[in-house]
Design an enzyme around this catalytic site. Structure first.
Site, PDB file in Angstrom:
ATOM      1  CD  GLU A 165      -9.654  -1.618  -5.320  1.00  0.00           C
ATOM      2  OE1 GLU A 165      -8.501  -1.958  -5.609  1.00  0.00           O
ATOM      3  OE2 GLU A 165     -10.086  -1.590  -4.164  1.00  0.00           O
TER       4      GLU A 165
ATOM      5  CE  LYS B 131      -3.870  -1.956  -0.123  1.00  0.00           C
ATOM      6  NZ  LYS B 131      -4.927  -1.684  -1.107  1.00  0.00           N
TER       7      LYS B 131
ATOM      8  CG  HIS C 209     -10.053  -5.654  -6.215  1.00  0.00           C
ATOM      9  ND1 HIS C 209     -11.162  -5.791  -5.392  1.00  0.00           N
ATOM     10  CD2 HIS C 209      -9.093  -5.096  -5.457  1.00  0.00           C
ATOM     11  CE1 HIS C 209     -10.869  -5.329  -4.200  1.00  0.00           C
ATOM     12  NE2 HIS C 209      -9.621  -4.901  -4.208  1.00  0.00           N
TER      13      HIS C 209
ATOM     14  CD  GLU D  18      -6.083  -7.902  -4.744  1.00  0.00           C
ATOM     15  OE1 GLU D  18      -6.858  -7.585  -5.665  1.00  0.00           O
ATOM     16  OE2 GLU D  18      -5.666  -7.100  -3.879  1.00  0.00           O
TER      17      GLU D  18
ATOM     18  CD  GLU E  43      -4.556  -2.468  -7.219  1.00  0.00           C
ATOM     19  OE1 GLU E  43      -3.702  -3.351  -7.467  1.00  0.00           O
ATOM     20  OE2 GLU E  43      -5.500  -2.656  -6.430  1.00  0.00           O
TER      21      GLU E  43
ATOM     22  CG  ASP F 278      -3.842  -0.534  -4.208  1.00  0.00           C
ATOM     23  OD1 ASP F 278      -4.248   0.545  -4.688  1.00  0.00           O
ATOM     24  OD2 ASP F 278      -4.610  -1.450  -3.834  1.00  0.00           O
TER      25      ASP F 278
ATOM     26  CG  ASP G 132     -14.098  -7.349  -6.313  1.00  0.00           C
ATOM     27  OD1 ASP G 132     -13.221  -7.211  -5.449  1.00  0.00           O
ATOM     28  OD2 ASP G 132     -14.968  -8.248  -6.253  1.00  0.00           O
TER      29      ASP G 132
HETATM   30 CA    CA Z   1      -6.605  -2.091  -4.669  1.00  0.00          CA
END
Ligand code: CA
Length: 382
Positions: free
Chosen positions: A252, A172, A302, A335, A226, A200, A275
């Site tokens: 996502e 992240k 996702h 993922e 991302e 991300d 997603d």
């Molecule tokens: Ca993400």
């Protein structure tokens, strides 16, 4: 076969000292809405709705109060017709977000029913498997809350994934470029060059900031960045993508083929990340994948839920085509959320075990999982 009922279960688990943060906020709990569709032949299907922005009671209410009354008596094998019917009912105010997440859970449950009725895994109904196992990447490396040094904790976590057999992982970012780069540098130095590293930002930046970040990360061989910018900022995506050699991914926070049309036709991302449990379930996901294939934009979904969403996503993963087909095609990455989750593995009897960096795609009928109803009924908060 006829649908006789729709049940929802909202599950919650508190994270305690495992609370974690990312670029947007800190969470102290995990929640999800599970949907079970029952039929007159005794076959039940299960689905899960993806929603992180608030209590999952909202998605459950949408399923229960919005869609369930419209489903009674319908034939699950009419799943595309049902999808269009339900979407049209909420279309005026429900083109994106929660109504589509709720619809996703129902659609997944219908495909589970169809698979169980025919005795085949969902991937066979969707056209067959391009692959029987999924190379996974670890999603984790969130910001821990109760540690003396976030950077040291992240490095330890990353080394844990490497030791555990992961060949790829995602960090992240979005805490400010300086902090992001500190983390990227420390992790890359710790894990070495052979591990694939993605980041991300969860749409923390504007285009100018994201370009600066992307360019600084090039030296650390970051595979993709991302959600650099907010999902509504398609022009921002295009700008970042044009100015970065790091791949730009996102999707996502997008819904249905109508929503994805912009991202795809404007070539706003290098990799599209819809997603399954949010963008519209299998029915709509196959339409999104078809649209993406016409623009030759790779799809790497996702995934962020319990074992139900994970099982559903593995079935979809089996049928993702290559972008493009060739003698030695590029395989997508799956993922595999490894962030703290008190009940991810507890909702199903079946468990998923990573082997050599891969998860097998279940061959059992439907999604390939059965709910642990003891756990689910005991832990439902609504
Ligand atoms: Ca993400």
């Amino acid at each position: 076969m006829k649908i006789t009922g729709v049940k929802t279960y909202v599950l919650e688990g508190l994270l305690g000292n495992k609370a974690f943060g990312w670029s947007l906020w800190v969470t102290d709990r995990r929640q999800t809405a599970v949907c079970v569709v029952t039929t007159d032949e005794g076959i039940e299907g299960v689905g899960e709705a993806f929603f992180v922005g608030g209590p999952s009671t909202i998605t459950a209410a949408m399923i229960q109060d919005g869609y369930a009354p419209l489903l009674i008596g319908a034939d699950p094998f009419q799943s595309s017709v049902i999808w269009d019917f339900l979407y049209n009912r909420t279309r005026d105010q429900g083109q994106k977000g929660l109504p589509i997440s709720a619809l996703s859970a129902i659609d997944i449950a219908l495909w589970d029913i169809k698979g169980k009725a025919l005795g085949v895994p969902v991937y066979k109904l969707l056209g067959g498997a391009y692959r029987r196992r999924a190379r996974v990447y670890a999603t984790g490396l969130y910001e821990p809350q109760h540690v003396p040094s976030v950077k040291e904790a992240l490095v330890a976590e990353a080394l844990g994934y490497k030791k555990g057999g992961f060949s790829a992982m995602k960090l992240k970012v979005g805490y400010g470029i300086e902090t992001d780069m500190e983390y990227v540098k420390a992790i890359r130095e710790a894990i070495g060059d052979e591990i694939t590293l993605m980041v991300d930002a969860n749409h923390a930046y504007n285009a100018a900031e994201a370009v600066r970040l992307a360019q600084q990360m090039e030296a650390y061989n970051v595979y993709w960045l991302e959600e650099p910018v907010p999902p509504e900022d398609i022009d921002g995506y295009v700008e970042v993508k044009q100015k970065s050699s790091v791949l730009i991914t996102g999707g996502e926070c997008e819904y249905t083929r109508f929503g994805f049309r912009e991202l795809i036709t404007r070539r706003a991302v290098d990799i599209l990340q819809p997603d399954l449990c949010a963008a519209g379930g299998y029915t709509e996901m196959m339409r999104i994948v078809a649209l993406a294939s016409a623009w030759n934009v790779p799809v790497i979904p996702h995934v962020w839920g319990t074992n139900i969403g994970l099982a559903a996503a593995l079935q979809l993963f089996a049928v993702l085509p290559h972008f493009p087909e060739r003698r030695f095609p590029a395989e997508p990455l799956f993922e595999y959320d490894r962030s703290p989750h008190p009940f991810r593995d507890k909702v199903t009897h079946e468990q998923f075990v990573m082997k050599d960096g891969y998860l097998d795609i279940p061959e059992r009928p439907g999604l390939g999982v059965t709910l642990d109803m003891d756990y689910v009924t005991k832990n439902t908060i609504r």
